[in-house]
Design a protein around this motif. Structure first.
Motif, PDB file in Angstrom:
ATOM      1  N   ASP A   1       0.816  -1.220   0.000  1.00 58.72           N
ATOM      2  CA  ASP A   1       0.000   0.000   0.000  1.00 58.72           C
ATOM      3  C   ASP A   1       0.848   1.268   0.000  1.00 58.72           C
ATOM      4  OD1 ASP A   1      -2.432  -1.372   0.037  1.00 58.72           O
ATOM      5  OD2 ASP A   1      -2.409  -1.559   2.221  1.00 58.72           O
ATOM      6  N   PHE A   2       2.132   1.145   0.319  1.00 59.52           N
ATOM      7  CA  PHE A   2       2.999   2.317   0.408  1.00 59.52           C
ATOM      8  C   PHE A   2       3.686   2.580  -0.927  1.00 59.52           C
ATOM      9  CE2 PHE A   2       2.675   0.835   4.797  1.00 59.52           C
ATOM     10  CZ  PHE A   2       2.338   2.018   5.441  1.00 59.52           C
ATOM     11  N   GLN A   3       3.576   3.825  -1.387  1.00 63.05           N
ATOM     12  CA  GLN A   3       4.186   4.242  -2.652  1.00 63.05           C
ATOM     13  C   GLN A   3       5.493   4.972  -2.325  1.00 63.05           C
ATOM     14  OE1 GLN A   3       2.415   3.092  -5.334  1.00 63.05           O
ATOM     15  NE2 GLN A   3       1.094   2.287  -3.707  1.00 63.05           N
ATOM     16  N   THR A   4       6.596   4.252  -2.383  1.00 63.27           N
ATOM     17  CA  THR A   4       7.874   4.812  -1.934  1.00 63.27           C
ATOM     18  C   THR A   4       8.548   5.707  -2.972  1.00 63.27           C
ATOM     19  OG1 THR A   4       9.012   2.808  -2.693  1.00 63.27           O
ATOM     20  CG2 THR A   4       8.274   2.861  -0.391  1.00 63.27           C
ATOM     21  N   ASP A   5       7.895   5.900  -4.112  1.00 61.77           N
ATOM     22  CA  ASP A   5       8.498   6.721  -5.170  1.00 61.77           C
ATOM     23  C   ASP A   5       7.875   8.112  -5.241  1.00 61.77           C
ATOM     24  OD1 ASP A   5       6.024   5.879  -5.996  1.00 61.77           O
ATOM     25  OD2 ASP A   5       6.616   5.487  -8.078  1.00 61.77           O
ATOM     26  N   ARG A   6       7.197   8.558  -4.187  1.00 59.54           N
ATOM     27  CA  ARG A   6       6.470   9.830  -4.232  1.00 59.54           C
ATOM     28  C   ARG A   6       7.165  10.957  -3.472  1.00 59.54           C
ATOM     29  NH1 ARG A   6       1.311   7.874  -5.807  1.00 59.54           N
ATOM     30  NH2 ARG A   6       1.887   6.144  -7.173  1.00 59.54           N
ATOM     31  N   ILE A   7       8.395  10.755  -3.043  1.00 57.18           N
ATOM     32  CA  ILE A   7       9.059  11.770  -2.226  1.00 57.18           C
ATOM     33  C   ILE A   7       9.202  13.093  -2.965  1.00 57.18           C
ATOM     34  CG2 ILE A   7      11.336  10.912  -2.918  1.00 57.18           C
ATOM     35  CD1 ILE A   7      10.358  12.589   0.442  1.00 57.18           C
ATOM     36  N   ASP A   8       9.411  13.052  -4.280  1.00 59.63           N
ATOM     37  CA  ASP A   8       9.601  14.295  -5.033  1.00 59.63           C
ATOM     38  C   ASP A   8       8.340  15.148  -5.091  1.00 59.63           C
ATOM     39  OD1 ASP A   8      12.215  13.665  -5.503  1.00 59.63           O
ATOM     40  OD2 ASP A   8      11.877  12.849  -7.510  1.00 59.63           O
ATOM     41  N   LEU A   9       7.195  14.546  -4.799  1.00 64.41           N
ATOM     42  CA  LEU A   9       5.940  15.294  -4.813  1.00 64.41           C
ATOM     43  C   LEU A   9       5.609  15.905  -3.452  1.00 64.41           C
ATOM     44  CD1 LEU A   9       3.772  12.764  -6.862  1.00 64.41           C
ATOM     45  CD2 LEU A   9       4.366  15.070  -7.609  1.00 64.41           C
ATOM     46  N   GLN A  10       6.296  15.466  -2.418  1.00 60.32           N
ATOM     47  CA  GLN A  10       5.895  15.831  -1.064  1.00 60.32           C
ATOM     48  C   GLN A  10       6.430  17.198  -0.641  1.00 60.32           C
ATOM     49  OE1 GLN A  10       6.485  12.674   1.857  1.00 60.32           O
ATOM     50  NE2 GLN A  10       6.395  11.144   0.228  1.00 60.32           N
ATOM     51  N   ALA A  11       5.729  17.778   0.330  1.00 61.55           N
ATOM     52  CA  ALA A  11       6.199  19.003   0.980  1.00 61.55           C
ATOM     53  C   ALA A  11       7.210  18.627   2.053  1.00 61.55           C
ATOM     54  CB  ALA A  11       5.023  19.740   1.608  1.00 61.55           C
ATOM     55  N   THR A  12       8.207  19.471   2.266  1.00 59.75           N
ATOM     56  CA  THR A  12       9.226  19.196   3.276  1.00 59.75           C
ATOM     57  C   THR A  12       9.315  20.359   4.254  1.00 59.75           C
ATOM     58  OG1 THR A  12      11.050  20.233   2.053  1.00 59.75           O
ATOM     59  CG2 THR A  12      10.561  17.915   1.550  1.00 59.75           C
ATOM     60  N   TRP A  13       9.923  20.075   5.407  1.00 59.06           N
ATOM     61  CA  TRP A  13      10.112  21.145   6.385  1.00 59.06           C
ATOM     62  C   TRP A  13      11.023  22.236   5.822  1.00 59.06           C
ATOM     63  CZ3 TRP A  13      13.728  23.839   9.117  1.00 59.06           C
ATOM     64  CH2 TRP A  13      13.264  24.555  10.229  1.00 59.06           C
ATOM     65  N   ASP A  14      11.971  21.855   4.985  1.00 54.54           N
ATOM     66  CA  ASP A  14      12.887  22.838   4.400  1.00 54.54           C
ATOM     67  C   ASP A  14      12.150  23.848   3.526  1.00 54.54           C
ATOM     68  OD1 ASP A  14      15.094  21.744   5.615  1.00 54.54           O
ATOM     69  OD2 ASP A  14      15.524  20.383   3.959  1.00 54.54           O
ATOM     70  N   ASP A  15      10.966  23.477   3.050  1.00 52.28           N
ATOM     71  CA  ASP A  15      10.160  24.402   2.251  1.00 52.28           C
ATOM     72  C   ASP A  15       9.143  25.161   3.100  1.00 52.28           C
ATOM     73  OD1 ASP A  15      11.354  23.687  -0.169  1.00 52.28           O
ATOM     74  OD2 ASP A  15       9.976  22.012  -0.468  1.00 52.28           O
ATOM     75  N   TRP A  16       8.500  24.469   4.033  1.00 49.88           N
ATOM     76  CA  TRP A  16       7.308  25.005   4.682  1.00 49.88           C
ATOM     77  C   TRP A  16       7.449  25.223   6.178  1.00 49.88           C
ATOM     78  CZ3 TRP A  16       3.863  26.482   1.150  1.00 49.88           C
ATOM     79  CH2 TRP A  16       3.922  25.873  -0.115  1.00 49.88           C
TER      80      TRP A  16
END
Length: 701
Positions: free
Chosen positions: A208-223
């Motif tokens: 159920d986990f999609q481990t290839d989606r990190i590039d789409l996620q928001a990060t603390w370094d951004d937000w």
């Protein structure tokens, strides 16, 4: 977009509750998956609960912001001003943290391959899972009671007995403020999500986990953001918690997801931990609020409840119930044309904020150019990040303007002011085609430009500095959006160079917000002034006196503070994420090249966005202060024909019969004080005080 309830909001507020119904509900987690008469697959249930969690976090964020904006900023007494300002700052910080929760929930939706959700108050499962009915309302004892009750722990645990008993009283106030519906615990949603993510035998499977989606996620370094209670270093205190989930193995991201869910739950309703939870902070706000009220401090703007720019239908319907329902929506309608223009502008910027957030999370790629002549420049995704923070700042400034503008075209007995409407657009869906997504943003920006042009006319806000700056920045944004919508690269003339680029890097590092203390010292000056700056009695740019080219990055305060990783040791910007490495490198190289000016020398590097021109608060109506208050002369004229009709039919109270009014005086007093009477408005404090004096002075004719 508004919900239609079976009973008009507030019309039947504070009626007796059903027998045996408590003021607060705790969901039965074991039955939660079956609460919709359907046994769900674990991934489907997780997607459902994350979708609801996103709506809850969004709704809480907006309601906390509205409460913060309702706090007055015009106190004259220095000590009182500090205490009132603290209320605003704490509410705003709580809203920021809800924003962090919202972004983390979006990342979790990405992680399990579910659709993102930035909606609000549209879930069909509201009655089961929403903490309380959505309402934009000024800060009050009642609104704080709802926030405390929704965020508090479900069980007493380590909470002292006397505090727990007080919380039970607060829960009753919260229920009354929630149209007599029990408050749901927010934490119950996260408890069930933790179970689903943590236990593969009963919950989510590895696949159920999609481990290839990190590039789409928001990060603390951004937000990320930290209010400054502690260091905000990524590995230390992160007050605005935004977590992303990186890893190639499902078990790794599973553990990270469980950790994130537990942190959100603890940040919401924890007790006695090292950092105060939302519950603890709201409880302290409640005590501080009541203390200021006891001292008779006027510190809340008389803003409308649930303001709206949408014209309501006529209140003169054929059925009384329809008239009352329509009157409720009439209550928050921003009828004043000037205030309504600002309300439309607020809604447009709110729409842009949500669209930029959604677009950012549906786009991959870096935020900055990593090398070459354009090193440190923003990519299209980087502009989405920048513009999202621009809109957060714009919303704050427009809200501060609106709380001072009259709600109605003509003065009325309520003396209400308009507030930020936070109305959702007709859709939050973005087009599938990337170019069409940019075209959506372009359409909204152009609509805003037309509106601002209208508002800058002599009869409206011709000299408003904020509108002038907004018009200029949107004009520049329009050229970028036109290019991206046409499938082209960012125009060369939209990119800053040399000194102006350095100044923009510094301004963008604090997201364009005003900085207390040392202020935005880089703004409003040219290159010659910039190179002469000092910071803490040390030159901003280091000079090597033994060389002809004597500016050096090594030893420069500017470079060292940008490259510093800890706020404890002088990182710049403080309390915000570190400036991207590509931008650090550009600044270092710029200094070593002797800090060249732009081709057109002497230009200002960056202009700090100005504030709106604030209007004085409309004067309140004065009522008789003598003790000789009579019903026929002083009280009866306060009620309108509409009030007479509705009270007669719904409450069997005849306002034309003074004996009947005397018999129901305490009931009327309670309803007036709680704001559920009249049905389409709230009386001002001085009107209520006059009515109270009539009751307390023998209720004379």
């Amino acid at each position: 977009m508004k919900k239609n309830y079976d009973i008009p909001l507030e019309v039947l507020a504070c009626q007796p509750s059903l027998e045996g119904e408590t003021a607060i509900k705790t969901l039965d987690l074991a039955k939660l998956p079956l609460s919709f008469d359907l046994k769900r697959n674990p991934r489907d249930e997780a997607a459902l609960l994350l979708t609801v969690a996103a709506e809850v976090e969004h709704a809480l964020m907006v309601q906390y912001l509205y409460a913060a904006y309702s706090v007055r900023d015009d106190q004259e007494n220095h000590e009182i001003k500090g205490r009132v300002k603290s209320l605003y700052q704490r509410l705003a910080q709580l809203a920021r943290e809800e924003m962090g929760h919202l972004m983390t929930v979006q990342n979790l939706l990405h992680l399990i391959g579910a659709p993102l959700n930035f909606e609000r108050e549209h879930s069909p499962f509201e009655s089961e899972l929403y903490p309380f009915r959505f309402k934009l309302e000024p800060l009050s004892k009642q609104s704080l009671a709802k926030y405390i009750t929704a965020e508090r722990p479900a069980e007493q645990g380590e909470i002292p007995k006397e505090i727990w008993e007080k919380l039970q009283e607060i829960a009753k106030t919260a229920q009354c403020a929630n149209d007599n519906h029990p408050i749901q615990h927010v934490g119950a949603i996260y408890e069930r999500l933790i179970e689903l993510f943590e236990k593969p035998e009963e919950g989510l499977k590895d696949e159920d986990f999609q481990t290839d989606r990190i590039d789409l996620q928001a990060t603390w370094d951004d937000w990320g953001y930290d209010e400054g209670f502690k260091s905000n270093d990524k590995n230390e205190s992160r007050r605005v918690y935004v977590d992303s989930f990186e890893g190639s193995h499902p078990e790794t991201v599973r553990q990270e997801a469980v950790k994130a869910l537990k942190i959100i739950a603890e940040q919401g309703e924890g007790y006695g931990s090292e950092v105060d939870s939302h519950f603890e902070r709201f409880f302290q706000l409640y005590k501080d609020f009541n203390k200021l009220k006891d001292e008779e401090v006027d510190f809340v703007w008389p803003v409308a409840t649930s303001p709206s720019t949408t014209r309501p239908r006529s209140i003169f319907g054929s059925a009384l119930e329809e008239s009352i329902r329509a009157a409720f929506w009439q209550r928050g309608y921003i009828a004043n044309p000037r205030a309504r223009n600002w309300g439309h502008l607020f809604n447009l910027r709110y729409r842009l904020l949500l669209a930029f957030l959604i677009h950012f999370l549906r786009t991959t790629g870096g935020r900055y150019v990593s090398s070459g002549p354009d090193k440190g420049d923003r990519t299209p995704r980087g502009f989405l990040l920048l513009w999202a923070f621009d809109e957060m700042r714009h919303l704050k400034k427009i809200a501060q303007k609106m709380v001072r503008l009259p709600l109605k075209s003509l003065p009325d007995f309520s003396n209400k002011t308009a507030g930020p409407p936070f109305q959702l657009p007709y859709t939050l869906d973005l087009a599938d085609n990337e170019r069409d997504r940019w075209r959506v943003h372009l359409d909204v920006v152009r609509t805003s430009l037309c509106l601002v042009k209208k508002m800058l006319q002599p009869s409206y806000d011709e000299e408003d500095h904020f509108l002038q700056d907004l018009n200029e920045s949107d004009t520049g944004r329009e050229s970028i959006l036109e290019a991206l919508a046409a499938g082209q690269s960012i125009p060369t003339d939209a990119r800053t160079k040399a000194f102006q680029k350095v100044a923009h890097i510094l301004e963008e590092s604090v997201r364009g917000f005003s900085i207390d203390g040392h202020t935005n010292f880089w703004a409003g000056i040219n290159r010659e002034q910039f190179v002469k700056l000092h910071m803490f009695n040390r030159p901003f740019l280091n000079r090597n006196e033994d060389e002809d080219c004597n500016l050096t990055a090594e030893g420069s305060e500017l470079v060292s503070r940008l490259e510093e990783s800890s706020s404890k040791t002088g990182k710049m910007p403080r309390y915000r994420p570190q400036v991207d490495s590509s931008r650090q490198e550009f600044v270092r190289e710029w200094v070593d090249k002797q800090a060249p000016d732009n081709e057109q020398q002497g230009q200002i590097g960056v202009h700090h966005e100005r504030e709106p021109n604030l209007d004085p608060l409309p004067p309140r109506q004065a009522y008789r202060q003598s003790d000789g208050v009579g019903y026929n002369i002083d009280i009866r004229p306060l009620f309108r024909d509409f009030d007479v009709e509705t009270l007669q039919q719904l409450d069997r109270i005849n306002l034309d019969d003074v004996e009947n009014v005397r018999a129901n005086a305490e009931k009327l007093r309670e309803r007036l004080n709680k704001g559920s009477l009249p049905y389409d408005a709230c009386w001002s404090d001085d009107r209520i005080e006059l009515f109270n004096r009539w009751i307390d002075s023998e209720m004379k004719d």
